[in-house]
Design an enzyme around this catalytic site. Structure first.
Site, PDB file in Angstrom:
ATOM      1  N   CYS A 177       6.926   2.713  24.978  1.00  0.00           N
ATOM      2  CA  CYS A 177       6.361   2.942  23.332  1.00  0.00           C
ATOM      3  C   CYS A 177       6.602   4.487  24.146  1.00  0.00           C
ATOM      4  O   CYS A 177       7.160   5.053  24.454  1.00  0.00           O
ATOM      5  CB  CYS A 177       5.342   2.357  22.743  1.00  0.00           C
ATOM      6  SG  CYS A 177       3.947   3.469  23.914  1.00  0.00           S
ATOM      7  N   LYS A 178       5.593   5.468  22.746  1.00  0.00           N
ATOM      8  CA  LYS A 178       5.556   6.738  22.807  1.00  0.00           C
ATOM      9  C   LYS A 178       4.768   6.923  24.635  1.00  0.00           C
ATOM     10  O   LYS A 178       5.485   7.829  24.886  1.00  0.00           O
ATOM     11  CB  LYS A 178       4.464   7.542  21.608  1.00  0.00           C
ATOM     12  CG  LYS A 178       5.151   8.658  21.529  1.00  0.00           C
ATOM     13  CD  LYS A 178       4.593   9.536  20.757  1.00  0.00           C
ATOM     14  CE  LYS A 178       4.397  10.812  20.242  1.00  0.00           C
ATOM     15  NZ  LYS A 178       3.908  11.294  19.185  1.00  0.00           N
TER      16      LYS A 178
END
Length: 114
Positions: free
Chosen positions: A65-66
């Site tokens: 993810c980020k």
């Protein structure tokens, strides 16, 4: 029933061509993502589990993810479902810092982590 803890790995430990699941939201994906990754936002993981199983095959599935929080949650869930997974530590910020490539869905735009 017990499950092995999910392994956190740096982006440099993700083999080129390994199955990679990006669990960010659509606008984040469009801005920049690893080429060849499967995109399934975190809110769709449960309903799309068969698709994830197929993508993983018999290999370790790397989840990103980020920054690593959402992917850690998804990786823990997938491990409970019997899928061999690893969480990409530091997410796509660490991915990009490690010199790993990103691509963008936006024409004539340099990919970036949103």
């Amino acid at each position: 029933m017990s499950f092995a803890p999910v392994q956190n790995v740096p982006p440099t430990a993700v083999p080129v061509g390994a199955p990679l699941l990006d669990v960010r939201e659509p606008e984040e994906w469009a801005a920049g993502h690893p080429e060849g990754a499967l995109h399934i936002p975190i809110g769709q993981v449960v309903e799309r589990l068969p698709e994830i199983r197929e993508a993983a095959g018999n290999d370790t599935l790397y989840v990103v993810c980020k920054v690593g929080g959402r992917s850690a949650q998804v990786a823990a869930y997938l491990a409970q479902q019997g899928i061999a997974v690893a969480n990409v530590d530091g997410g796509l910020h660490a991915w990009q810092d490690a010199g790993r490539a990103l691509v963008s869905d936006q024409e004539n735009t340099e990919p970036f982590v949103l």
